[in-house]
Design a protein around this motif. Sequence first.
Motif, PDB file in Angstrom:
ATOM      1  N   GLY A 147      48.815   9.913 -20.652  1.00 45.56           N
ATOM      2  CA  GLY A 147      50.178   9.580 -21.032  1.00 45.56           C
ATOM      3  C   GLY A 147      51.009  10.794 -21.365  1.00 45.56           C
ATOM      4  O   GLY A 147      50.574  11.943 -21.241  1.00 45.56           O
ATOM      5  N   ILE A 148      52.243  10.529 -21.811  1.00 45.30           N
ATOM      6  CA  ILE A 148      53.173  11.576 -22.201  1.00 45.30           C
ATOM      7  C   ILE A 148      52.747  12.130 -23.558  1.00 45.30           C
ATOM      8  O   ILE A 148      52.339  11.382 -24.451  1.00 45.30           O
ATOM      9  N   ALA A 181      53.303  10.604 -27.344  1.00 44.62           N
ATOM     10  CA  ALA A 181      53.471   9.154 -27.226  1.00 44.62           C
ATOM     11  C   ALA A 181      52.496   8.405 -28.118  1.00 44.62           C
ATOM     12  O   ALA A 181      52.540   7.172 -28.178  1.00 44.62           O
ATOM     13  N   TRP A 226      47.856   4.024 -20.204  1.00 46.95           N
ATOM     14  CA  TRP A 226      48.896   5.059 -20.166  1.00 46.95           C
ATOM     15  C   TRP A 226      49.850   4.844 -21.341  1.00 46.95           C
ATOM     16  O   TRP A 226      50.420   3.772 -21.492  1.00 46.95           O
ATOM     17  N   ASP A 266      53.292   5.671 -22.782  1.00 49.32           N
ATOM     18  CA  ASP A 266      54.558   6.130 -22.220  1.00 49.32           C
ATOM     19  C   ASP A 266      55.572   6.416 -23.330  1.00 49.32           C
ATOM     20  O   ASP A 266      55.463   5.890 -24.452  1.00 49.32           O
ATOM     21  N   SER A 270      59.993   7.571 -23.690  1.00 49.78           N
ATOM     22  CA  SER A 270      61.251   7.918 -23.028  1.00 49.78           C
ATOM     23  C   SER A 270      61.590   9.387 -23.258  1.00 49.78           C
ATOM     24  O   SER A 270      61.105  10.022 -24.202  1.00 49.78           O
ATOM     25  N   GLN A 307      56.545  11.606 -14.390  1.00 54.08           N
ATOM     26  CA  GLN A 307      56.699  10.153 -14.359  1.00 54.08           C
ATOM     27  C   GLN A 307      56.623   9.630 -12.920  1.00 54.08           C
ATOM     28  O   GLN A 307      56.005   8.595 -12.652  1.00 54.08           O
ATOM     29  N   ARG A 333      52.893   9.841 -11.793  1.00 56.96           N
ATOM     30  CA  ARG A 333      51.952   8.898 -12.419  1.00 56.96           C
ATOM     31  C   ARG A 333      52.203   7.463 -11.966  1.00 56.96           C
ATOM     32  O   ARG A 333      51.271   6.648 -11.913  1.00 56.96           O
ATOM     33  N   LYS A 334      53.447   7.143 -11.618  1.00 58.24           N
ATOM     34  CA  LYS A 334      53.750   5.781 -11.166  1.00 58.24           C
ATOM     35  C   LYS A 334      53.091   5.458  -9.833  1.00 58.24           C
ATOM     36  O   LYS A 334      53.008   4.292  -9.453  1.00 58.24           O
ATOM     37  N   THR A 375      49.521   4.078 -11.494  1.00 60.81           N
ATOM     38  CA  THR A 375      49.367   3.284 -12.718  1.00 60.81           C
ATOM     39  C   THR A 375      49.680   1.801 -12.539  1.00 60.81           C
ATOM     40  O   THR A 375      49.876   1.090 -13.528  1.00 60.81           O
ATOM     41  N   ILE A 420      49.980  -0.276 -19.793  1.00 64.08           N
ATOM     42  CA  ILE A 420      51.061   0.615 -20.213  1.00 64.08           C
ATOM     43  C   ILE A 420      51.436   0.265 -21.658  1.00 64.08           C
ATOM     44  O   ILE A 420      51.792  -0.879 -21.956  1.00 64.08           O
ATOM     45  N   ASP A 449      53.923   1.262 -24.851  1.00 62.23           N
ATOM     46  CA  ASP A 449      55.157   1.944 -25.234  1.00 62.23           C
ATOM     47  C   ASP A 449      54.901   2.756 -26.494  1.00 62.23           C
ATOM     48  O   ASP A 449      54.595   2.197 -27.561  1.00 62.23           O
TER      49      ASP A 449
END
Length: 468
Positions: free
Chosen positions: A42-43, A46, A146, A148, A150, A186, A189-190, A193, A198, A200
Amino acid sequence: MTEKFKLMDEDQLSFDLIEAQFALRESRDQKNAKSLLILVNGIDLAGKGEAVKQLREWVDPRYLKVKADKPLVLDHSQPYWLPYMGSIPKEGQITILFGNWYSDLLNTAMHVSHPIDDSLYDEYIKKMAIYEQDLKNNNVDVIKVWFDLSWKTLQQRIEDMPPSEARWHKLHGIDWHNQHKYDTLQRLRKRFTDDWLIIDGEDKHRDQIFAQHILKALKDCPEHSKEVKTKWKNNPIPVALLQPENSALDKTEYKSKLKKLSSEVADALRFDQRHVLICFEGMDAAGKGGAIKRIVQKLDPREYEIHSIAAPEPYELRRPYLWRFWRRIQTDGDINIFDRTWYGRVLVERVEGFAHPAQWQRAYAEINRFEQDLIDHNHVIIKFWLAISKDEQEARFKAREDTPHKRFKITEEDWRNRERWDDYLQAAADMFAHTSSHDAPWHIIATDDKNTARIQVLETILKQLKAT
């Protein structure tokens, strides 16, 4: 992929997690034994680390293994799965991998001066999905999560981050102030995934959502089918297995050829730039040990390693069946010789019933993928089947019983296995049909004369090294 959960009382959640954790652990000695591998990516910022830390507080931490590694660069030197071989959980175990093959894929695509192109990137994704399915078929359930975040929230968290933590996040190699880098990650990874969970990273219930996903996975570890979908068709048995040659090589000629070939083979193996795997299968007493002795005759013991493969140990039975070979591939030596191999799944395990039909029929494709991964990453695989007649085997068994320093080579099980002679020939025929490829062909050495077999083995090694 997202899923809604109702918030639970934390004490109840902890109780349920520990109960499910111990149920998984107790399954080790049962036919439905399983393990759970959790891939976490993941980011940065996050909440991956916080969620795993909280999970460890809710479960029994003794039985939750967490491994975190810096991302690697995918290259030609080794298959993408090899660095993580030691972290594949055994039956009854749960392992979380922070650093995993997806981290390496993203790292390679983001940071290498000449990044991999889209087609190769997608090919890696396809191979990784197949590898994970192979793990699942071998009772290692795999879930992928993952975390995620913003762009706006990421920037705010970077501003609020204590200086002591800033150094750690720089280690991931991405300048998180660079929105182009964020957008690129992003986008990349999409592409893999779709089947991930996922989470948030802004959700205040993030940690419990992650824990409930793990609880659900523990409760719903799937039963893998043991049913065979198609009727098995036996392949014709090669004539060479039914009628091995019985002419003997002249001893003077043998010694002359052996002296020349053993030196040539040593030099060819020593100076080949690839990792060389020489694999022996065959009937008991067919001469595998004698052939191996002649291969290494002119090599320094530090240049090679011989792996004598017997029945798996209990701790090996609790891993995917290829695991005990994965770990032997990961050695410093460039020359590895196997006296019996991963083909035991489709030979002795098939014939003796140690593997059910769905397992050994599925194994052909798993083995082919395993070998092709090695070949694609600077390995050459030379495979031999040593065949002798049934009468010659009986004569060699009796000679072993009559020779004091060879009696250890013969057991009651060896005599018993002769009763399944035809079954082993059929298993070998099917193995040749399903696993002989252009890059890793089977070489059948079928002769009742040991000296002839040894010369043919040496000649074949030279021939394949030059051809591939």
